[in-house]
Write a protein that holds these residues in place. Structure first.
Motif, PDB file in Angstrom:
ATOM      1  N   UNK A   1     -30.242   3.382 -10.535  1.00 27.99           N
ATOM      2  CA  UNK A   1     -31.619   3.118 -10.108  1.00 27.99           C
ATOM      3  C   UNK A   1     -31.722   1.737  -9.460  1.00 27.99           C
ATOM      4  N   UNK A   2     -32.537   1.665  -8.422  1.00 28.78           N
ATOM      5  CA  UNK A   2     -32.818   0.361  -7.812  1.00 28.78           C
ATOM      6  C   UNK A   2     -34.337   0.189  -7.761  1.00 28.78           C
ATOM      7  N   UNK A   3     -34.798  -1.010  -8.084  1.00 25.36           N
ATOM      8  CA  UNK A   3     -36.233  -1.304  -7.969  1.00 25.36           C
ATOM      9  C   UNK A   3     -36.389  -2.465  -6.993  1.00 25.36           C
ATOM     10  N   UNK A   4     -37.187  -2.265  -5.977  1.00 24.66           N
ATOM     11  CA  UNK A   4     -37.511  -3.376  -5.074  1.00 24.66           C
ATOM     12  C   UNK A   4     -38.849  -3.937  -5.554  1.00 24.66           C
ATOM     13  N   UNK A   5     -38.843  -5.207  -5.943  1.00 25.32           N
ATOM     14  CA  UNK A   5     -40.042  -5.817  -6.540  1.00 25.32           C
ATOM     15  C   UNK A   5     -40.728  -6.731  -5.534  1.00 25.32           C
ATOM     16  N   UNK A   6     -42.018  -6.486  -5.309  1.00 23.14           N
ATOM     17  CA  UNK A   6     -42.783  -7.320  -4.361  1.00 23.14           C
ATOM     18  C   UNK A   6     -44.104  -7.709  -5.026  1.00 23.14           C
TER      19      UNK A   6
ATOM     20  N   UNK B   1     -32.760  -4.395   4.722  1.00 19.89           N
ATOM     21  CA  UNK B   1     -32.914  -4.792   3.311  1.00 19.89           C
ATOM     22  C   UNK B   1     -32.621  -3.582   2.413  1.00 19.89           C
ATOM     23  N   UNK B   2     -33.186  -2.426   2.755  1.00 23.35           N
ATOM     24  CA  UNK B   2     -32.977  -1.229   1.925  1.00 23.35           C
ATOM     25  C   UNK B   2     -31.515  -0.771   2.027  1.00 23.35           C
ATOM     26  N   UNK B   3     -30.934  -0.879   3.222  1.00 26.37           N
ATOM     27  CA  UNK B   3     -29.521  -0.505   3.398  1.00 26.37           C
ATOM     28  C   UNK B   3     -28.632  -1.406   2.515  1.00 26.37           C
ATOM     29  N   UNK B   4     -28.941  -2.695   2.497  1.00 23.33           N
ATOM     30  CA  UNK B   4     -28.179  -3.629   1.656  1.00 23.33           C
ATOM     31  C   UNK B   4     -28.297  -3.245   0.191  1.00 23.33           C
ATOM     32  N   UNK B   5     -29.503  -2.819  -0.215  1.00 22.89           N
ATOM     33  CA  UNK B   5     -29.706  -2.399  -1.608  1.00 22.89           C
ATOM     34  C   UNK B   5     -28.838  -1.180  -1.909  1.00 22.89           C
ATOM     35  N   UNK B   6     -28.760  -0.233  -0.977  1.00 24.30           N
ATOM     36  CA  UNK B   6     -27.964   0.983  -1.215  1.00 24.30           C
ATOM     37  C   UNK B   6     -26.466   0.641  -1.314  1.00 24.30           C
ATOM     38  N   UNK B   7     -26.025  -0.281  -0.479  1.00 25.80           N
ATOM     39  CA  UNK B   7     -24.608  -0.697  -0.538  1.00 25.80           C
ATOM     40  C   UNK B   7     -24.317  -1.318  -1.910  1.00 25.80           C
ATOM     41  N   UNK B   8     -25.220  -2.176  -2.381  1.00 25.57           N
ATOM     42  CA  UNK B   8     -24.992  -2.835  -3.675  1.00 25.57           C
ATOM     43  C   UNK B   8     -25.067  -1.842  -4.832  1.00 25.57           C
TER      44      UNK B   8
ATOM     45  N   UNK C   1     -13.825  -8.587  11.441  1.00 20.11           N
ATOM     46  CA  UNK C   1     -12.608  -8.061  10.807  1.00 20.11           C
ATOM     47  C   UNK C   1     -12.667  -6.535  10.721  1.00 20.11           C
ATOM     48  N   UNK C   2     -13.766  -6.034  10.140  1.00 20.33           N
ATOM     49  CA  UNK C   2     -13.917  -4.583  10.005  1.00 20.33           C
ATOM     50  C   UNK C   2     -15.385  -4.228   9.773  1.00 20.33           C
ATOM     51  N   UNK C   3     -15.780  -3.096  10.308  1.00 16.57           N
ATOM     52  CA  UNK C   3     -17.141  -2.608  10.098  1.00 16.57           C
ATOM     53  C   UNK C   3     -17.037  -1.355   9.229  1.00 16.57           C
ATOM     54  N   UNK C   4     -17.880  -1.277   8.178  1.00 17.21           N
ATOM     55  CA  UNK C   4     -17.808  -0.140   7.245  1.00 17.21           C
ATOM     56  C   UNK C   4     -19.047   0.735   7.443  1.00 17.21           C
ATOM     57  N   UNK C   5     -19.006   1.582   8.474  1.00 17.37           N
ATOM     58  CA  UNK C   5     -20.164   2.439   8.722  1.00 17.37           C
ATOM     59  C   UNK C   5     -20.396   3.398   7.564  1.00 17.37           C
ATOM     60  N   UNK C   6     -19.313   4.099   7.181  1.00 16.67           N
ATOM     61  CA  UNK C   6     -19.419   5.034   6.048  1.00 16.67           C
ATOM     62  C   UNK C   6     -18.915   4.320   4.792  1.00 16.67           C
ATOM     63  N   UNK C   7     -19.696   3.333   4.336  1.00 16.05           N
ATOM     64  CA  UNK C   7     -19.243   2.499   3.201  1.00 16.05           C
ATOM     65  C   UNK C   7     -19.015   3.330   1.942  1.00 16.05           C
ATOM     66  N   UNK C   8     -19.794   4.446   1.802  1.00 21.71           N
ATOM     67  CA  UNK C   8     -19.706   5.266   0.589  1.00 21.71           C
ATOM     68  C   UNK C   8     -18.386   6.043   0.500  1.00 21.71           C
ATOM     69  N   UNK C   9     -17.563   5.932   1.556  1.00 19.82           N
ATOM     70  CA  UNK C   9     -16.231   6.551   1.466  1.00 19.82           C
ATOM     71  C   UNK C   9     -15.165   5.486   1.189  1.00 19.82           C
TER      72      UNK C   9
ATOM     73  N   UNK D   1     -34.693   8.900  -3.466  1.00 18.04           N
ATOM     74  CA  UNK D   1     -35.057   9.251  -4.841  1.00 18.04           C
ATOM     75  C   UNK D   1     -34.629   8.229  -5.896  1.00 18.04           C
ATOM     76  N   UNK D   2     -33.597   7.421  -5.585  1.00 19.24           N
ATOM     77  CA  UNK D   2     -33.122   6.474  -6.605  1.00 19.24           C
ATOM     78  C   UNK D   2     -33.654   5.051  -6.404  1.00 19.24           C
ATOM     79  N   UNK D   3     -34.507   4.884  -5.411  1.00 22.22           N
ATOM     80  CA  UNK D   3     -35.066   3.536  -5.189  1.00 22.22           C
ATOM     81  C   UNK D   3     -36.578   3.577  -5.396  1.00 22.22           C
ATOM     82  N   UNK D   4     -37.051   2.698  -6.274  1.00 17.92           N
ATOM     83  CA  UNK D   4     -38.482   2.595  -6.573  1.00 17.92           C
ATOM     84  C   UNK D   4     -39.036   1.294  -5.992  1.00 17.92           C
ATOM     85  N   UNK D   5     -40.317   1.304  -5.700  1.00 15.84           N
ATOM     86  CA  UNK D   5     -40.979   0.062  -5.317  1.00 15.84           C
ATOM     87  C   UNK D   5     -41.865  -0.349  -6.498  1.00 15.84           C
ATOM     88  N   UNK D   6     -41.807  -1.606  -6.887  1.00 17.00           N
ATOM     89  CA  UNK D   6     -42.711  -2.099  -7.941  1.00 17.00           C
ATOM     90  C   UNK D   6     -43.571  -3.199  -7.351  1.00 17.00           C
ATOM     91  N   UNK D   7     -44.882  -3.052  -7.460  1.00 14.24           N
ATOM     92  CA  UNK D   7     -45.792  -4.089  -6.963  1.00 14.24           C
ATOM     93  C   UNK D   7     -46.267  -4.894  -8.170  1.00 14.24           C
TER      94      UNK D   7
END
Ligand code: SF4
Ligand code: SF4
Length: 442
Positions: free
Chosen positions: A200-205, A185-192, A112-120, A224-230
């Motif tokens: 802030x986003x934390x990716x937990x593993x 996965x990280x791109x999906x996190x940024x979109x969300x 249907x549509x591709x949103x390359x520049x989703x932040x706009x 800068x706004x995405x952290x990794x938590x182990x």
């Protein structure tokens, strides 16, 4: 890297992650798929096709009805050969499913549509694209993702948590996804994050996935706004409420949802699907699952079309062994036993386990002798022993004072019970009864 708080209870079951080294294989297109009209938490969809229609891969074949719902798309190109009942793997009852015979061409519908520049783009436009793509939580719960990304206007979401814990023994599909598709996965996190306005986003593993940790760490280094938590491997670390407590120190109040604490949690596979939908215009037609256990000849991590029958998956994985004793959809702690192979993979399927006689030990259960082990491991701080005894004796009203609806069905209590009591099954039953009661009262 973020430091984690601890949560109460939990267990350390043996891992058995025998597919951890197995790269994701793409399973060839099956001859037919059966796509149930309900594959999510919420209301059943309405079929848009009839027997004899031809469909393209990715075409919407069943439309969403009401609010909590997600459409269904054709996972192969071909002809609708039937609309008939198939046993639903989680509901345990036959549900109408659209059966498509593949033409082997895999002809795709135009995105249907591709949103390359989703932040706009406006957030609501992206939410609607996620809904149109049919995305639901792929960690097992299958709650429609567009609904999760639309919390009430007065709730301020400051944290997005991306759940890569995968604490169920045997299951390794999220681990492989993080290793092989980390950028998406990280791109999906940024979109969300953009949709939610989260700062802030934390990716937990969990710490038993060193390669995934290394790969994600290198990617989020420049974010800068995405952290990794182990987190220390500890079951049920991947459960929403336990994860929120471990990462933010916040407690989601009884009867409330994570957004009430300013947090939204999404699984890594959901983040991947969101990225594919927004940046490639893909609808949800396949998912990555783990096929494991000693009852199957070649355990694998597989990308399979939704609607693929368990029989086709078993054949592709080298067939069943002679000592197969039990088939489980999902992980061994919360998965559900399947009575046959004529059951399709749906959006919430994280794995299929083929257990040998040795792995699927079934024991008689006896009376509770009040050892208290189940109380000590319950991460929701309930009294599983009291619930079990009341439910066994059909004391439904009395059982309510022990908060059965707060149970997250993690199975820790059943796992440690020396009397082998089927506590989690009993609690599931009482929860079902209470829900029925509430429906009748309305
Ligand atoms: S009572 Fe529920 S939440 Fe507590 S350990 Fe048992 S299954 Fe888990
Ligand atoms: S672990 Fe089993 S035997 Fe022990 S208190 Fe709980 S239900 Fe009773």
């Amino acid at each position: 890297m973020k430091k984690a708080f601890k949560f109460y209870g939990g267990v350390y079951p043996p891992e058995n992650k025998i597919t951890a080294e197995k790269s994701i294989e793409v399973m060839p297109v099956p001859d037919k798929v059966a796509l149930p009209l309900i594959q999510h938490t919420g209301i059943k969809c309405k079929a848009l096709v009839s027997r004899g229609d031809t469909v393209l891969l990715g075409e919407e074949i069943a439309e969403a009805q009401g609010h909590i719902t997600a459409p269904v798309h054709a996972s192969v190109s071909g002809k609708v050969s039937d609309i008939t009942a198939y046993l639903h793997p989680y509901l345990g009852v036959p549900v109408e499913a659209i059966v498509i015979e593949s033409d082997g061409k895999d002809e795709k519908v135009k995105p249907k549509r591709v949103y390359d520049a989703y932040f706009r783009c406006a957030q609501k436009e992206l939410i609607s694209a996620i809904k149109d793509a049919g995305i639901t939580g792929l960690g097992g719960a299958a709650f429609p993702t567009h609904v999760k990304l639309s919390p009430p206007k007065d709730s301020e979401i400051d944290f997005l948590i991306i759940n890569g814990c995968e604490c169920e023994p045997y299951i390794t599909s999220d681990d492989r996804l993080m290793q092989e598709h980390s950028k998406e996965v990280v791109e999906g996190a940024k979109i969300m994050m953009y949709i939610l306005g989260a700062v802030k986003c934390i990716i937990a593993i969990e710490d038993n996935k060193p390669l995934a940790i290394e790969i994600i760490k290198n990617i989020v280094f420049n974010e800068p706004n995405i952290d990794l938590a182990v987190l220390k491997a500890h079951y049920p670390q991947g459960s929403e409420k336990q994860l929120i407590k471990a990462l933010t120190g916040r407690v989601v109040p009884s009867n409330k949802l994570p957004f009430n604490s300013g947090v939204i949690v999404n699984n890594v596979a959901t983040a991947y699907a969101v990225s594919r939908a927004i940046k490639e215009g893909e609808t949800l037609t396949s998912r990555i699952i783990t096929v494991s256990g000693k009852g199957i000849n070649n355990p694998k991590n597989l990308k399979v079309r939704l609607g693929t029958l368990l029989s086709d998956i078993a054949d592709y994985c080298g067939g069943l062994t002679d000592d197969l004793a039990q088939i489980v959809m999902g992980g061994p702690m919360v998965g559900i036993s399947m009575p046959s192979l004529n059951i399709p993979v749906i959006k919430g399927t994280t794995g299929i386990l083929f257990f040998s006689k040795k792995e699927a030990i079934k024991r008689e259960y006896s009376d509770c002798f009040r050892c208290g082990r189940c109380v000590r491991v319950c991460p929701m701080e309930l009294f599983p022993n009291q619930l079990s005894v009341f439910i066994e004796n059909n004391y439904i009203e009395e059982s309510k004072q022990f908060y059965p609806m707060e149970c997250i069905e993690c199975g820790c209590c059943s796992y440690v019970c020396p009397a082998n009591r089927p506590i989690v099954q009993q609690i599931r039953f009482i929860k079902y009864k209470i829900c029925q009661e509430q429906k009748t009262e309305k």
